[in-house]
Design a protein around this motif. Structure first.
Motif, mmCIF file in Angstrom:
data_model
loop_
_atom_site.group_PDB
_atom_site.id
_atom_site.type_symbol
_atom_site.label_atom_id
_atom_site.label_comp_id
_atom_site.label_asym_id
_atom_site.label_seq_id
_atom_site.Cartn_x
_atom_site.Cartn_y
_atom_site.Cartn_z
ATOM 1 N N GLU A 1 -1.773 3.923 11.687
ATOM 2 C CA GLU A 1 -0.506 3.239 11.441
ATOM 3 C C GLU A 1 -0.674 2.146 10.394
ATOM 4 O O GLU A 1 0.187 1.967 9.529
ATOM 5 N N GLU A 2 -1.782 1.425 10.468
ATOM 6 C CA GLU A 2 -2.030 0.358 9.497
ATOM 7 C C GLU A 2 -2.162 0.920 8.088
ATOM 8 O O GLU A 2 -1.587 0.395 7.129
ATOM 9 N N LYS A 3 -2.934 2.007 7.949
ATOM 10 C CA LYS A 3 -3.112 2.630 6.633
ATOM 11 C C LYS A 3 -1.812 3.227 6.121
ATOM 12 O O LYS A 3 -1.521 3.193 4.924
ATOM 13 N N LYS A 4 -1.016 3.784 7.030
ATOM 14 C CA LYS A 4 0.267 4.360 6.623
ATOM 15 C C LYS A 4 1.190 3.276 6.095
ATOM 16 O O LYS A 4 1.855 3.455 5.065
ATOM 17 N N ASN A 5 1.240 2.136 6.778
ATOM 18 C CA ASN A 5 2.075 1.027 6.321
ATOM 19 C C ASN A 5 1.621 0.508 4.965
ATOM 20 O O ASN A 5 2.437 0.170 4.105
ATOM 21 N N LEU A 6 0.310 0.429 4.774
ATOM 22 C CA LEU A 6 -0.224 0.000 3.478
ATOM 23 C C LEU A 6 0.168 0.984 2.382
ATOM 24 O O LEU A 6 0.617 0.591 1.297
ATOM 25 N N ASN B 1 -8.433 4.200 -3.798
ATOM 26 C CA ASN B 1 -9.137 4.470 -2.542
ATOM 27 C C ASN B 1 -8.328 4.060 -1.321
ATOM 28 O O ASN B 1 -8.846 4.036 -0.201
ATOM 29 N N GLU B 2 -7.062 3.693 -1.528
ATOM 30 C CA GLU B 2 -6.126 3.342 -0.459
ATOM 31 C C GLU B 2 -6.598 2.148 0.368
ATOM 32 O O GLU B 2 -6.485 2.124 1.600
ATOM 33 N N THR B 3 -7.150 1.157 -0.328
ATOM 34 C CA THR B 3 -7.504 -0.114 0.287
ATOM 35 C C THR B 3 -6.753 -1.228 -0.427
ATOM 36 O O THR B 3 -6.283 -1.062 -1.556
ATOM 37 N N LYS B 4 -6.658 -2.397 0.230
ATOM 38 C CA LYS B 4 -6.001 -3.540 -0.401
ATOM 39 C C LYS B 4 -6.773 -4.011 -1.625
ATOM 40 O O LYS B 4 -6.193 -4.503 -2.594
ATOM 41 N N GLU B 5 -8.116 -3.840 -1.576
ATOM 42 C CA GLU B 5 -8.932 -4.281 -2.713
ATOM 43 C C GLU B 5 -8.668 -3.445 -3.955
ATOM 44 O O GLU B 5 -8.817 -3.937 -5.073
ATOM 45 N N GLY B 6 -8.272 -2.187 -3.768
ATOM 46 C CA GLY B 6 -8.046 -1.317 -4.914
ATOM 47 C C GLY B 6 -6.639 -1.375 -5.472
ATOM 48 O O GLY B 6 -6.349 -0.753 -6.501
ATOM 49 N N VAL B 7 -5.760 -2.138 -4.819
ATOM 50 C CA VAL B 7 -4.356 -2.176 -5.229
ATOM 51 C C VAL B 7 -4.185 -2.768 -6.619
ATOM 52 O O VAL B 7 -3.349 -2.319 -7.408
#
Length: 428
Positions: A206-211, A142-148
């Motif tokens: 930009e934040e999501k792209k960097n992640l 889901n492109e979140t830090k929690e899903g990494v």
């Protein structure tokens, strides 16, 4: 007289006792000496020195740190938003391994035997590649830090020869049918396939792209990541080998399919299908009526759709201008291994097999096999109630989408050259 002698005697005795007391006290009777004696573990009793067991000085030896690797990725850890930049992940990991009373089995178990879940940031350090049980090849993110933590993040990020492929699929170009083939091949050819569950956002912050960049550079290669996404230039973030593939179709056919898909969906109607936002009159308005009435949905500003997938995330890439077109062409030549044509889907897979056999070996045979999921889903993903534009509307759209068609013909010419070089025919 006798009393005087007694007083003098008592006075002398008292003086002797005081002198002895002062003498004994100054030589450290029954006490630890100071200065060097205390540091050396020497015990002084009534002025005599006895050597006791030396106490080892308490020192704080730090394990050898992989500073080069740590500093190389500290910026990426900051991108992920971690708050522990003052700590050294590699040092903390070494401390755990040196503590013999602590066991590490997936989770970190402390001395009290309480299970402590590993923090999210530890997945960015380079863990051992340990696979337990059956290997999984398909992952949803889901492109979140929690899903990494659910992704296979144990890849060698220093390996610039490993194959990392992004399928930034253009909407309504047959990609949902194509994904059935890719998912089958991921299991057969054993590569990691990361499926984004972000369905209707082609641009990202930009934040999501960097992640996104930071995480994909950690995924174990070979991998294929897919999402509807405008092009991102990975060379601005890392020297890692990240390349693209895509598939396009005739711009007016694509626009027509999208127009009716937004209203009526297709045979699947899965999570990627959103309810139509508009009135009942707008929902049942034909594409001819939309164009001739110059509705905003069919205006010139909404017709440049394909080029931004190859130009980039910048707002400039959505302008009706030659600059985005030229940027898109340059990016295709540099970073896109294959851009196929939907009308020649079998030839597209044949080219993919030749160019990227590690991923797509067996693709054409699977497409041709009767009764597979691709054959079943191919018909179910056809847009419902689709009506072709009239000749008049077709001419209007051709004029308004002239840049899209120039780019489309550029892709077709490049694809024909690639087929010729690989010796692939023009079978339908």
């Amino acid at each position: 007289m006798a009393n005087k002698k007694i007083l003098i005697t008592l006075f002398l005795i008292t003086g002797v006792l005081i002198i002895c007391y002062v003498y004994v006290g100054s030589n450290g009777s029954l006490s630890y000496g100071e200065g060097t004696s205390s540091a050396s573990g020497v015990l002084s009793i009534a002025g005599k020195h006895k050597v006791g067991p030396k106490k080892k000085p308490i020192t704080s030896r730090k394990p050898k740190l992989e500073w080069k690797e740590y500093w190389k990725h500290i910026e990426e850890r900051k991108i992920m938003g971690f708050q522990d930049e003052g700590k050294n992940v590699f040092e903390e990991t070494n401390k755990v391994s040196q503590n013999k009373s602590t066991e590490v089995v997936g989770n970190v178990v402390n001395e009290n035997k309480k299970v402590v879940e590993p923090p999210v940031n530890t997945i960015l350090s380079k863990p051992d590649k340990v696979i337990v049980g059956k290997k999984k090849w398909l992952y949803d993110w889901n492109e979140t830090k929690e899903g990494v933590e659910k992704l296979p993040l144990y890849g060698n990020w220093e390996d610039t020869t490993a194959q990392r492929i992004i399928f930034n699929r253009v909407g309504k170009c047959g990609s949902r049918s194509v994904l059935d083939v890719f998912k089958h091949l991921a299991k057969v050819n054993k590569y990691n396939m990361i499926n984004s569950v972000i369905y209707n956002q082609t641009r990202t912050s930009e934040e999501k792209k960097n992640l996104l960049v930071s995480v994909l550079l950690k995924v174990d290669p070979p991998f294929l990541f897919q999402r509807h996404l405008h092009y991102i230039d990975f060379t601005k973030f890392s020297s890692s080998y990240v390349k693209y593939i895509n598939i396009v179709r005739d711009p007016i056919e694509r626009f027509t399919s999208q127009y009716y898909f937004r209203r009526f969906g297709d045979g699947k109607n899965d999570k990627s299908t959103r309810p139509f936002k508009g009135t009942e009159e707008e929902k049942y308005q034909t594409i001819n009526e939309c164009v001739l009435r110059k509705k905003f949905e069919c205006s010139r500003n909404k017709l440049q759709y394909i080029i931004p997938f190859f130009c980039g995330q910048s707002p400039q890439c959505r302008f009706q201008d030659r600059t985005p077109l030229e940027i898109a062409k340059k990016n295709v030549e540099r970073d896109f291994i294959v851009v196929g044509i939907l009308d020649e889907l079998e030839n597209t897979f044949a080219v993919l097999e030749k160019m990227l056999p590690r991923f797509f070996a067996g693709a054409v045979d699977y497409m041709r096999a009767p009764g597979n999921t691709y054959s079943r889903n191919r018909s179910s993903t056809m847009t419902n109630y689709k009506e072709s534009p009239s000749p008049e509307v077709h001419a209007v759209l051709m004029q308004q989408m002239s840049l899209e068609y120039e780019f489309y013909h550029f892709i077709k010419e490049r694809f024909e050259q690639l087929k010729s070089q690989l010796g692939i025919g023009t079978t339908k």
